[in-house]
Motif scaffolding. Sequence first.
Motif: not given
Length: 208
Positions: A103, A153, A155-156, A172
């Motif tokens: 990622k 983001t 998610e990260q 996102k």
Amino acid sequence: VKRGEMAKAKLEEEIKVKQEVEAKAKKEQEMKAKEEEISILKQNEEVKAKQMELGKLKQEQETKIKQIELVKTELVKLKLEEEAKAKQMELAKLKLEEEIKAKFVAIEKEMVLIPDGTFKMGSPVSEKGHLSIELQHEVTMSKAFYMGKYEVTQEQWQSLMGNNPSKVKGAKLPVTNVSWEECQEFIRELNEKTKGGYRLPTEAEWEY
């Protein structure tokens, strides 16, 4: 005649005494033989009792050995299960780390080179909302540097920190509602799981 009768009586008496002695001796022999027979029987019973006791002890010992073997087998089984679990956990950990690295490879690819240069930092006095501490002054960036093209983001952040503090959710979308200290922790984690070298931009770099 009288002497003959006396001799006969004496002989009969001697014979009687002899018979009594022999009968007594025979009886004593019989009693002795009986005692010996009883002694032998008693010894045989004692031997049998000892054999039974030894047999019982042997059986108990064999039972204990079997129990010990069962415990050993169970311990080996538990050890193998623990080792299997440890391997599964290690594999899961490695998989997670690989996923995290994958990622964040995108971050490295999305870094933009900012060339060195000079700019005016601060804001003009005429600008609305201008503060006295924002006086314009010239700043020179003597070295080029890389900066992420996009914001980190949610998610990260989630994959690395295990949480998502953003009020408005979206994998996102940029991560929000984080403190400077939390960002520093994020950077530390990111550097541990990648090649490193990441940091927050300075105020001058951000304005530039």
